[in-house]
Write a protein that holds these residues in place. Structure first.
Motif, PDB file in Angstrom:
ATOM      1  N   ALA A 216      -6.006  -1.812  -4.251  1.00 40.67           N
ATOM      2  CA  ALA A 216      -4.690  -2.400  -4.525  1.00 40.67           C
ATOM      3  C   ALA A 216      -4.473  -3.727  -3.815  1.00 40.67           C
ATOM      4  CB  ALA A 216      -3.599  -1.405  -4.136  1.00 40.67           C
ATOM      5  N   SER A 217      -4.951  -3.846  -2.580  1.00 43.90           N
ATOM      6  CA  SER A 217      -4.783  -5.094  -1.830  1.00 43.90           C
ATOM      7  C   SER A 217      -6.111  -5.801  -1.601  1.00 43.90           C
ATOM      8  CB  SER A 217      -4.120  -4.807  -0.482  1.00 43.90           C
ATOM      9  OG  SER A 217      -4.883  -3.881   0.274  1.00 43.90           O
ATOM     10  N   GLY A 218      -7.130  -5.407  -2.371  1.00 45.70           N
ATOM     11  CA  GLY A 218      -8.449  -6.009  -2.222  1.00 45.70           C
ATOM     12  C   GLY A 218      -8.482  -7.449  -2.687  1.00 45.70           C
ATOM     13  N   ALA A 219      -9.381  -8.227  -2.105  1.00 51.05           N
ATOM     14  CA  ALA A 219      -9.440  -9.656  -2.411  1.00 51.05           C
ATOM     15  C   ALA A 219      -9.736  -9.909  -3.883  1.00 51.05           C
ATOM     16  CB  ALA A 219     -10.494 -10.317  -1.526  1.00 51.05           C
ATOM     17  N   LEU A 220     -10.644  -9.133  -4.462  1.00 52.68           N
ATOM     18  CA  LEU A 220     -10.978  -9.338  -5.871  1.00 52.68           C
ATOM     19  C   LEU A 220      -9.809  -8.964  -6.768  1.00 52.68           C
ATOM     20  CD1 LEU A 220     -12.978 -10.073  -8.084  1.00 52.68           C
ATOM     21  CD2 LEU A 220     -13.934  -7.757  -7.916  1.00 52.68           C
ATOM     22  N   ALA A 221      -9.137  -7.867  -6.462  1.00 56.53           N
ATOM     23  CA  ALA A 221      -7.981  -7.459  -7.265  1.00 56.53           C
ATOM     24  C   ALA A 221      -6.909  -8.538  -7.259  1.00 56.53           C
ATOM     25  CB  ALA A 221      -7.414  -6.141  -6.750  1.00 56.53           C
ATOM     26  N   VAL A 222      -6.705  -9.176  -6.121  1.00 52.69           N
ATOM     27  CA  VAL A 222      -5.706 -10.240  -6.020  1.00 52.69           C
ATOM     28  C   VAL A 222      -6.094 -11.416  -6.905  1.00 52.69           C
ATOM     29  CG1 VAL A 222      -4.687 -11.938  -4.457  1.00 52.69           C
ATOM     30  CG2 VAL A 222      -4.949  -9.558  -3.720  1.00 52.69           C
TER      31      VAL A 222
END
Length: 264
Positions: A216-222
């Motif tokens: 949810a707060s992962g760099a790729l997801a962002v």
């Protein structure tokens, strides 16, 4: 956005159109980009030149190309050329570093045999005219195997032979990732040679890293949040989870043509 130097040049440089790539299904322009004494060749695909597709929302192919690059960078394999979303002479579009392919590199072949020789993996039989068939094979190449895993993650619906760019330096790049990240299973590829085989330990490690980065707060997801929908990100997480759960390369579902047409 990636901090890779070529990506910065693509994003910040002055874009000059030099010509059109005629065999592309959507508008694809050969360009140069220059900034602070640096210059590179690139491909610019404006959103305004995209052809509507029945199974993908209009005006989203450029973002999907950039999203594929971001996932590729997160794997550490570097399989997609630096790609950015930017404004250009014909509006917003995808801008990707031009890759010169080595024409002598042989990754695909048609052979008159029932089984491939060592060093090759079978894809399937193809008609070659006059009622004859030949076995289509691809190289048993580590780089292609990495790309097969990436395609499974991004749900690539169009991995053709012409989208494989081996370089004289030994790199392999995949291009044309506009039809990716669909929430439905649409994997169509020439790289079925490892279907059903166990994933390598390296691939499992990469997938574990992707799982964390897609949190949810992962760099790729962002990064992906500005390029594809929340449902598409969730579907990407589910594909990573499924690969880790089975520990195997996916197999054709039978619900969708397994090989794109034309295949090369």
């Amino acid at each position: 956005m990636s901090t890779e130097p070529s990506a910065e040049l693509l994003a910040e440089g002055e874009l000059t159109v030099r010509g059109r790539i005629r065999d592309a299904s959507n508008a694809a322009l050969y360009c140069t980009v220059s900034h602070q004494g640096r210059e590179a060749a690139c491909v610019y695909k404006p959103v305004a030149g995209e052809q509507p597709l029945w199974d993908f929302p209009d005006g989203t192919l450029a973002q999907r190309e950039v999203a594929a690059y971001e996932v590729s960078e997160a794997t550490g394999w570097g399989l997609v050329p630096p790609t950015v979303l930017r404004d250009g002479p014909y509006g917003e579009g995808m801008c990707q570093l031009w890759i010169e392919a080595a024409p002598e590199a042989e990754l695909l072949a048609l052979i008159d045999a029932e089984e491939p020789e060592p060093g090759w993996k079978a894809i399937g039989f193809a008609e070659v005219g006059e009622g004859r068939t030949a076995l289509l094979v691809h190289a048993d190449d580590e780089r292609l195997r990495w790309l097969a895993v990436l395609d499974a993650v991004i749900n690539n619906a169009d991995r053709k032979g012409g989208h494989l760019l081996p370089t004289a330096e030994g790199r392999l790049y995949g291009i044309d990732h506009g039809v990716t990240f669909n929430v439905e299973n649409k994997l169509r590829t020439l790289l079925w040679g490892w279907a059903g085989e166990p994933l390598t330990g390296e691939a499992v490690d990469v997938l574990e890293g992707l799982k964390e980065a897609l949190g949810a707060s992962g760099a790729l997801a962002v990064r992906l949040a500005g390029l594809i929908t929340a449902a598409e990100i969730e579907a990407t997480r589910a594909r990573v989870d499924a690969l880790l759960a089975t520990g195997k390369h996916p197999e054709p579902s039978g619900e969708w043509p397994a090989i794109p047409w034309p295949p090369v």
